[in-house]
Every structure is written in C-alpha cells, then in structure tokens.
Design an enzyme around this catalytic site. Structure first.
Site, PDB file in Angstrom:
ATOM      1  N   SER A   1       4.497   4.737 -12.370  1.00 15.71           N
ATOM      2  CA  SER A   1       4.820   3.790 -11.291  1.00 15.71           C
ATOM      3  C   SER A   1       3.619   2.903 -10.962  1.00 15.71           C
ATOM      4  O   SER A   1       3.777   1.704 -10.713  1.00 15.71           O
ATOM      5  CB  SER A   1       5.280   4.546 -10.038  1.00 15.71           C
ATOM      6  OG  SER A   1       4.212   5.257  -9.422  1.00 15.71           O
ATOM      7  N   LYS A   2       2.418   3.467 -10.995  1.00 13.31           N
ATOM      8  CA  LYS A   2       1.228   2.672 -10.684  1.00 13.31           C
ATOM      9  C   LYS A   2       0.865   1.748 -11.843  1.00 13.31           C
ATOM     10  O   LYS A   2       0.364   0.630 -11.625  1.00 13.31           O
ATOM     11  CB  LYS A   2       0.056   3.599 -10.329  1.00 13.31           C
ATOM     12  CG  LYS A   2       0.254   4.364  -9.030  1.00 13.31           C
ATOM     13  CD  LYS A   2       0.391   3.424  -7.831  1.00 13.31           C
ATOM     14  CE  LYS A   2       0.431   4.168  -6.514  1.00 13.31           C
ATOM     15  NZ  LYS A   2       0.465   3.266  -5.347  1.00 13.31           N
TER      16      LYS A   2
ATOM     17  N   ASN B   1       0.807  -1.219   0.000  1.00 14.11           N
ATOM     18  CA  ASN B   1       0.000   0.000   0.000  1.00 14.11           C
ATOM     19  C   ASN B   1       0.845   1.276   0.000  1.00 14.11           C
ATOM     20  O   ASN B   1       0.417   2.297  -0.538  1.00 14.11           O
ATOM     21  CB  ASN B   1      -0.921   0.004   1.220  1.00 14.11           C
ATOM     22  CG  ASN B   1      -1.569   1.356   1.444  1.00 14.11           C
ATOM     23  OD1 ASN B   1      -2.446   1.769   0.702  1.00 14.11           O
ATOM     24  ND2 ASN B   1      -1.120   2.085   2.468  1.00 14.11           N
TER      25      ASN B   1
ATOM     26  N   TYR C   1       3.996   9.398 -11.202  1.00  6.37           N
ATOM     27  CA  TYR C   1       3.104   8.622 -10.339  1.00  6.37           C
ATOM     28  C   TYR C   1       2.327   7.603 -11.159  1.00  6.37           C
ATOM     29  O   TYR C   1       2.254   6.415 -10.807  1.00  6.37           O
ATOM     30  CB  TYR C   1       2.149   9.566  -9.610  1.00  6.37           C
ATOM     31  CG  TYR C   1       1.157   8.871  -8.717  1.00  6.37           C
ATOM     32  CD1 TYR C   1       1.542   8.351  -7.489  1.00  6.37           C
ATOM     33  CD2 TYR C   1      -0.179   8.735  -9.103  1.00  6.37           C
ATOM     34  CE1 TYR C   1       0.621   7.709  -6.657  1.00  6.37           C
ATOM     35  CE2 TYR C   1      -1.098   8.101  -8.284  1.00  6.37           C
ATOM     36  CZ  TYR C   1      -0.690   7.591  -7.065  1.00  6.37           C
ATOM     37  OH  TYR C   1      -1.601   6.950  -6.258  1.00  6.37           O
TER      38      TYR C   1
ATOM     39  N   SER D   1      -3.603   2.485  -8.867  1.00  5.64           N
ATOM     40  CA  SER D   1      -4.387   3.711  -8.963  1.00  5.64           C
ATOM     41  C   SER D   1      -5.016   3.768 -10.344  1.00  5.64           C
ATOM     42  O   SER D   1      -4.489   3.187 -11.305  1.00  5.64           O
ATOM     43  CB  SER D   1      -3.482   4.937  -8.767  1.00  5.64           C
ATOM     44  OG  SER D   1      -4.144   6.137  -9.134  1.00  5.64           O
TER      45      SER D   1
END
Length: 249
Positions: free
Chosen positions: A158-159, A89, A155, A142
């Site tokens: 990476s997700k 997480n 971001y 995400s």
C-alpha cells in the site's frame, strides 16, 4: 518562508505523526482542517498552544467510505474558504505473514492507505483546478514502500502504491500547478510506538538505521512543511526518504 494565509488539510491528525505535522503547519502559519475517525480524538490537539493562533477545524473522516471523503473536503473548503495543501497521513499497519492475510484485512489496509488517499487527492485537485489555483499534496508513505521486509507485505504494498501514485498524479496535474510528493519515513518514535517496542525490538530496528537513532515526528513534520511550501516550488513527483540512511544501504 512563511505560509501566512495558507490552508491545509491533514488526515490522521489526532495523534502521532499527524499531530506533529498539524502543529508544525500551524506554527508555519497555516489554518487547518484536521480529520480522524472521531472528532473527540482532537481534544488534546485543540488545547495545544502550537495551534492556538490558527483556525483549526476538526472533521470526522473514514477513508473507507466514499461519501465521507467528499463531505470532508466540502466541509474543509466551507470552513477555510479554500485549500492549498493536502497531507495524506492517515494509515494503518498490518504485521502478519503474507500467507495468513485475509481478504478483509487486505481491503482494510489498502482502502485506508491507498484508495482513500487517492480519492481524497482526487477531490482536492478537483477543487484546485476549478478555482484555478496552485496546490500541493504530500503523501506519507514509508520505507516499507521502498524496500522489502518480511511480515509487512500488505502495508508495504500500500505504501509502495502511494509512492507511485505521487509520480503519476504529479505528471497529470503539473500543468495545473499542483505538486504531488511523498515522504518515506523510517520508524519514528511516536508516543504510541514507544509503548509497543520493548528493548529487544528497539535494538533490532536501530541496527537497520545507519544513523543509529530513530526518526522524530518533528523531523517528518519539517519535511512536510518543506514540500508543502514555496521553497519546494520546483519539486514534484519525488519521494523524500527521512530514514537516517536506511534506504541508502
């Protein structure tokens, strides 16, 4: 289905989604190892009635440091006896135009969100394989890893990597009965997020969500419990979008 006598390791567990996930797993019967950058951050969690009937082991973990990852898994196993579930997480965001992103910022986001998650899963799976017992990994990705959005490039990359990592590891570890799935939430109104969003920002975000409301941390936690537990025994390599229909558009 009850998870009596099962164990789970949750990263980024002191606040927000990680806090909600930890409480939901505790209510579902899991003993827990919880990790964050500073164990002092767990003072509130450890006082929460939701976890009082379960064993909860706080662990300091910096996902950018290889030795921390190895030590964290070892500490969790020593304290709980074994590990059945890993919830990746912990993460950090970066809101910045792609042309302005620095080398250091890229490394920091990717090292925490993707590299650290991979090597934590790597050590978790090695433990399960060595002991010949089943396991489940749930990666918190995400909707930014499924769609394009300006100003969130690193971001989102990476997700998106977490989503593909879930597929690749699910195939590689299927014969060891280790399932790997991801959850891709839309914006969840955690306490920290509520403080950051003004009225205009909330309206812009809600306009993208067909259901017309934000996702709650408890809804994401319920999805984690499902993917961690026996009700999802035949589900692996999948990404569950908990997004109010955002990615269906």
């Amino acid at each position: 289905m009850s998870a009596t006598n099962r164990t789970a390791f949750v990263t980024g567990a002191s606040t927000g989604l990680g806090y909600a996930i930890t409480c939901a797993l505790a209510k579902d019967g899991y003993d827990l190892a919880v990790a964050d950058l500073d164990i002092a951050m767990f003072d509130t969690l450890l006082r929460d009635p939701a976890v009082h009937d379960r064993k909860v082991v706080p662990i300091r973990l910096d996902l950018r440091i290889e030795g921390d990852i190895t030590q964290a898994i070892t500490t969790a196993i020593d304290a709980l006896g074994s590990l059945d579930v890993l919830v990746n997480n912990a993460g950090r965001t970066l809101i910045k135009p792609a042309v302005d992103v620095t080398w250091t910022e890229w490394d920091d986001v990717v090292d925490i969100n993707l590299k650290g998650a991979f090597f934590l899963a790597n050590r978790f799976a090695a433990h399960c394989i060595a002991r010949k017992h089943a396991g489940a990994v749930v990666n918190i990705a995400s909707t930014h890893g499924l769609t394009g959005f300006a100003g969130r490039s690193v971001y989102g990359i990476s997700k998106g990597g977490l989503v593909q990592m879930s597929r690749m590891l699910a195939i590689e570890w299927a014969n060891h009965d280790i399932r790997v799935n991801a959850i891709a939430p839309a914006t969840a109104l955690t306490p920290s997020r509520q403080k950051l969003l003004d009225t205009a920002a909330r309206e812009r975000m809600l306009a993208r969500i067909p259901s017309g409301r934000f996702i709650t941390p408890e809804e994401i936690a319920a999805a984690v419990c499902f993917l961690a537990g026996p009700a999802s025994a035949s589900i692996t390599g999948q990404t569950l979008a908990v997004d109010g229909g955002l990615t269906a558009i």
